[in-house]
Design a protein around this motif. Structure first.
Motif, PDB file in Angstrom:
ATOM      1  N   HIS A   1       2.454   9.824   7.422  1.00 57.89           N
ATOM      2  CA  HIS A   1       2.173   9.207   6.956  1.00 57.89           C
ATOM      3  C   HIS A   1       1.521  10.056   5.190  1.00 57.89           C
ATOM      4  O   HIS A   1       1.779   9.197   4.344  1.00 57.89           O
ATOM      5  CB  HIS A   1       0.693   8.853   7.484  1.00 57.89           C
ATOM      6  N   PHE A   2       1.301  10.672   4.861  1.00 60.32           N
ATOM      7  CA  PHE A   2       0.751  11.591   2.913  1.00 60.32           C
ATOM      8  C   PHE A   2       2.325  11.428   2.662  1.00 60.32           C
ATOM      9  O   PHE A   2       2.888  11.350   2.866  1.00 60.32           O
ATOM     10  CB  PHE A   2       0.273  13.094   3.806  1.00 60.32           C
ATOM     11  N   LYS A   3       1.401  10.870   1.765  1.00 63.01           N
ATOM     12  CA  LYS A   3       2.693  11.595   0.524  1.00 63.01           C
ATOM     13  C   LYS A   3       1.854  11.697  -1.041  1.00 63.01           C
ATOM     14  O   LYS A   3       1.124  11.105  -0.842  1.00 63.01           O
ATOM     15  CB  LYS A   3       3.438   9.951   0.048  1.00 63.01           C
ATOM     16  N   GLU A   4       2.624  12.669  -2.010  1.00 59.37           N
ATOM     17  CA  GLU A   4       1.624  12.520  -3.466  1.00 59.37           C
ATOM     18  C   GLU A   4       1.819  11.575  -4.348  1.00 59.37           C
ATOM     19  O   GLU A   4       3.175  10.397  -4.065  1.00 59.37           O
ATOM     20  CB  GLU A   4       2.949  13.962  -4.041  1.00 59.37           C
ATOM     21  N   ASN A   5       0.964  11.661  -4.639  1.00 61.21           N
ATOM     22  CA  ASN A   5       0.957  10.430  -6.315  1.00 61.21           C
ATOM     23  C   ASN A   5       1.143   8.600  -5.353  1.00 61.21           C
ATOM     24  O   ASN A   5       1.844   7.748  -6.142  1.00 61.21           O
ATOM     25  CB  ASN A   5       2.127  10.520  -7.019  1.00 61.21           C
ATOM     26  N   MET A   6       0.009   8.811  -4.462  1.00 64.68           N
ATOM     27  CA  MET A   6       0.036   7.202  -3.541  1.00 64.68           C
ATOM     28  C   MET A   6      -0.747   6.346  -4.857  1.00 64.68           C
ATOM     29  O   MET A   6      -1.776   6.763  -5.459  1.00 64.68           O
ATOM     30  CB  MET A   6      -0.653   7.249  -1.667  1.00 64.68           C
ATOM     31  N   THR A   7      -0.657   5.491  -4.786  1.00 66.21           N
ATOM     32  CA  THR A   7      -1.780   4.417  -5.372  1.00 66.21           C
ATOM     33  C   THR A   7      -3.011   4.254  -4.888  1.00 66.21           C
ATOM     34  O   THR A   7      -3.347   4.614  -3.312  1.00 66.21           O
ATOM     35  CB  THR A   7      -0.968   2.404  -5.266  1.00 66.21           C
ATOM     36  N   GLU A   8      -3.390   3.239  -4.763  1.00 69.00           N
ATOM     37  CA  GLU A   8      -5.401   3.103  -4.735  1.00 69.00           C
ATOM     38  C   GLU A   8      -5.289   2.269  -3.545  1.00 69.00           C
ATOM     39  O   GLU A   8      -5.753   3.031  -2.283  1.00 69.00           O
ATOM     40  CB  GLU A   8      -6.415   2.619  -5.515  1.00 69.00           C
ATOM     41  N   GLU A   9      -4.394   1.824  -3.238  1.00 67.52           N
ATOM     42  CA  GLU A   9      -4.466   1.026  -2.485  1.00 67.52           C
ATOM     43  C   GLU A   9      -3.813   1.985  -1.169  1.00 67.52           C
ATOM     44  O   GLU A   9      -3.916   1.763   0.532  1.00 67.52           O
ATOM     45  CB  GLU A   9      -3.497  -0.309  -2.645  1.00 67.52           C
ATOM     46  N   GLU A  10      -2.390   2.817  -1.222  1.00 68.19           N
ATOM     47  CA  GLU A  10      -1.917   3.377  -0.477  1.00 68.19           C
ATOM     48  C   GLU A  10      -3.033   4.655   0.181  1.00 68.19           C
ATOM     49  O   GLU A  10      -2.699   4.433   1.228  1.00 68.19           O
ATOM     50  CB  GLU A  10      -0.576   3.754  -0.789  1.00 68.19           C
ATOM     51  N   ALA A  11      -3.392   4.988  -0.827  1.00 68.22           N
ATOM     52  CA  ALA A  11      -4.665   5.676  -0.695  1.00 68.22           C
ATOM     53  C   ALA A  11      -5.480   5.487   0.357  1.00 68.22           C
ATOM     54  O   ALA A  11      -6.783   6.133   1.102  1.00 68.22           O
ATOM     55  CB  ALA A  11      -4.781   6.584  -1.398  1.00 68.22           C
ATOM     56  N   ILE A  12      -6.642   4.660   0.065  1.00 66.79           N
ATOM     57  CA  ILE A  12      -7.610   4.183   1.223  1.00 66.79           C
ATOM     58  C   ILE A  12      -7.159   3.434   2.223  1.00 66.79           C
ATOM     59  O   ILE A  12      -7.608   3.471   3.430  1.00 66.79           O
ATOM     60  CB  ILE A  12      -7.732   2.367   0.010  1.00 66.79           C
ATOM     61  N   SER A  13      -5.872   2.647   2.928  1.00 70.31           N
ATOM     62  CA  SER A  13      -4.948   2.710   3.412  1.00 70.31           C
ATOM     63  C   SER A  13      -5.170   3.766   4.576  1.00 70.31           C
ATOM     64  O   SER A  13      -5.045   3.641   5.313  1.00 70.31           O
ATOM     65  CB  SER A  13      -3.640   1.505   3.767  1.00 70.31           C
ATOM     66  N   PHE A  14      -4.849   5.322   3.526  1.00 71.81           N
ATOM     67  CA  PHE A  14      -4.486   6.281   4.788  1.00 71.81           C
ATOM     68  C   PHE A  14      -5.679   6.764   5.881  1.00 71.81           C
ATOM     69  O   PHE A  14      -5.828   7.027   6.214  1.00 71.81           O
ATOM     70  CB  PHE A  14      -3.553   6.958   3.817  1.00 71.81           C
ATOM     71  N   VAL A  15      -5.960   6.972   4.250  1.00 74.85           N
ATOM     72  CA  VAL A  15      -8.094   7.102   4.824  1.00 74.85           C
ATOM     73  C   VAL A  15      -8.330   5.996   5.568  1.00 74.85           C
ATOM     74  O   VAL A  15      -8.837   6.683   7.353  1.00 74.85           O
ATOM     75  CB  VAL A  15      -8.931   7.344   3.766  1.00 74.85           C
ATOM     76  N   SER A  16      -8.652   4.874   5.334  1.00 78.23           N
ATOM     77  CA  SER A  16      -9.043   4.122   6.983  1.00 78.23           C
ATOM     78  C   SER A  16      -8.215   4.161   7.750  1.00 78.23           C
ATOM     79  O   SER A  16      -8.969   3.735   9.295  1.00 78.23           O
ATOM     80  CB  SER A  16      -8.983   2.642   5.641  1.00 78.23           C
ATOM     81  N   LYS A  17      -7.358   3.969   8.040  1.00 83.78           N
ATOM     82  CA  LYS A  17      -6.340   4.770   9.472  1.00 83.78           C
ATOM     83  C   LYS A  17      -6.568   5.776   9.893  1.00 83.78           C
ATOM     84  O   LYS A  17      -6.415   5.665  11.317  1.00 83.78           O
ATOM     85  CB  LYS A  17      -4.749   3.820   8.820  1.00 83.78           C
ATOM     86  N   GLY A  18      -6.577   6.853   8.995  1.00 85.93           N
ATOM     87  CA  GLY A  18      -7.454   8.274   9.441  1.00 85.93           C
ATOM     88  C   GLY A  18      -7.671   8.066  10.431  1.00 85.93           C
ATOM     89  O   GLY A  18      -8.396   8.359  11.923  1.00 85.93           O
ATOM     90  N   ILE A  19      -9.268   7.164   9.897  1.00 82.55           N
ATOM     91  CA  ILE A  19     -10.531   7.300  10.373  1.00 82.55           C
ATOM     92  C   ILE A  19     -10.195   6.443  11.526  1.00 82.55           C
ATOM     93  O   ILE A  19     -10.827   6.445  13.096  1.00 82.55           O
ATOM     94  CB  ILE A  19     -11.234   7.079   9.696  1.00 82.55           C
ATOM     95  N   THR A  20      -9.717   5.366  11.421  1.00 84.33           N
ATOM     96  CA  THR A  20      -9.422   4.577  12.846  1.00 84.33           C
ATOM     97  C   THR A  20      -8.451   5.577  14.205  1.00 84.33           C
ATOM     98  O   THR A  20      -9.397   5.296  15.110  1.00 84.33           O
ATOM     99  CB  THR A  20      -8.472   3.821  12.370  1.00 84.33           C
ATOM    100  N   GLU A  21      -7.787   6.643  14.283  1.00 85.47           N
ATOM    101  CA  GLU A  21      -7.331   7.085  14.540  1.00 85.47           C
ATOM    102  C   GLU A  21      -8.131   8.233  15.403  1.00 85.47           C
ATOM    103  O   GLU A  21      -8.479   8.061  16.837  1.00 85.47           O
ATOM    104  CB  GLU A  21      -6.072   7.540  14.434  1.00 85.47           C
ATOM    105  N   ALA A  22      -8.863   9.141  14.470  1.00 87.75           N
ATOM    106  CA  ALA A  22      -9.961   9.546  14.863  1.00 87.75           C
ATOM    107  C   ALA A  22     -10.585   8.909  15.880  1.00 87.75           C
ATOM    108  O   ALA A  22     -11.719   9.224  17.129  1.00 87.75           O
ATOM    109  CB  ALA A  22     -10.457  10.166  13.401  1.00 87.75           C
TER     110      ALA A  22
END
Length: 218
Positions: free
Chosen positions: A160-181
């Motif tokens: 799911h990581f990609k470079e130059n994400m928007t703020e919304e995409e980065a927040i989603s990446f982080v929150s979903k990662g925490i959820t998985e853990a």
């Protein structure tokens, strides 16, 4: 004659601890996030710990390992960064903060159980993420994960990581990662704290447990 083990022997045993921390670069800065559970073995000491630790105006650290070790290192780094800012009349860079953490961790590696992610924004380099793992090395990365929950996230981040994400995409990446853990790691749990750091400052938000997306939901 059978020897009876003293209860004090338990105090000498290593206590397992756990957490999940994530930092990622995006277009305008960095997004950092962490769960809120502090554990001591199988016991949850604190369910709502704030693991996003500021060390200067635009620089934060995420701590895993021994809470006592990482707290004292963060306080030392914060003190020296403030002294630097006063003496030089300018804000410190994220790189400088990361190298301070590396110096403390490396010089005391035989005494400490400390793994640090340093993330923030500065005028010279923009948003930066540095990983300072056990032993005191230092690695600049586009994203970094740490803690016991990170072992469940390598595949997720690769996909799911990609470079130059928007703020919304980065927040989603982080929150979903925490959820998985949180769903898979017994030492991670509670709520998800997230902070956005960019030229405009620090903007924090909290995602409560009932608001986190379930890991099986698409």
């Amino acid at each position: 004659m059978e020897l009876i083990e003293s209860p004090l022997q338990d105090l000498k045993k290593e206590v397992s601890t756990g957490t999940t921390i994530i930092a990622v670069q995006y277009q305008d800065g960095v997004i950092i996030g962490a769960d809120s559970r502090t554990s001591s073995g199988s016991y949850a000491v604190n369910r709502v710990t704030d693991k996003l630790t500021p060390v200067h105006d635009y620089i934060y650290c995420l701590r895993s390992g021994s809470a006592a070790d990482t707290q004292i290192i963060a306080s030392y780094v914060s003190y020296y960064l403030n002294m630097f800012s006063i003496e030089e009349g300018c804000l410190p860079t994220v790189k400088k903060a990361a190298h301070m953490f590396r110096e403390f961790c490396y010089q005391n590696k035989q005494y400490l159980l400390a793994s640090i992610i340093v993330a923030g924004w500065d005028e010279e380099n923009g948003g930066c993420v540095y990983n300072v793992p056990l032993g005191g090395s230092i690695i600049k990365q586009p994203f970094a994960i740490g803690g016991s929950g990170s072992s469940y996230l390598y595949g997720y981040c690769d996909i799911h990581f990609k470079e130059n994400m928007t703020e919304e995409e980065a927040i989603s990446f982080v929150s979903k990662g925490i959820t998985e853990a949180i769903a898979r790691d017994g030492s991670s749990g509670g709520i998800c704290r997230i902070a956005t750091i960019n030229k405009d400052g620090v903007k924090r938000r909290t995602i409560y447990g009932n608001e986190l997306q379930k890991f099986w939901e698409k």
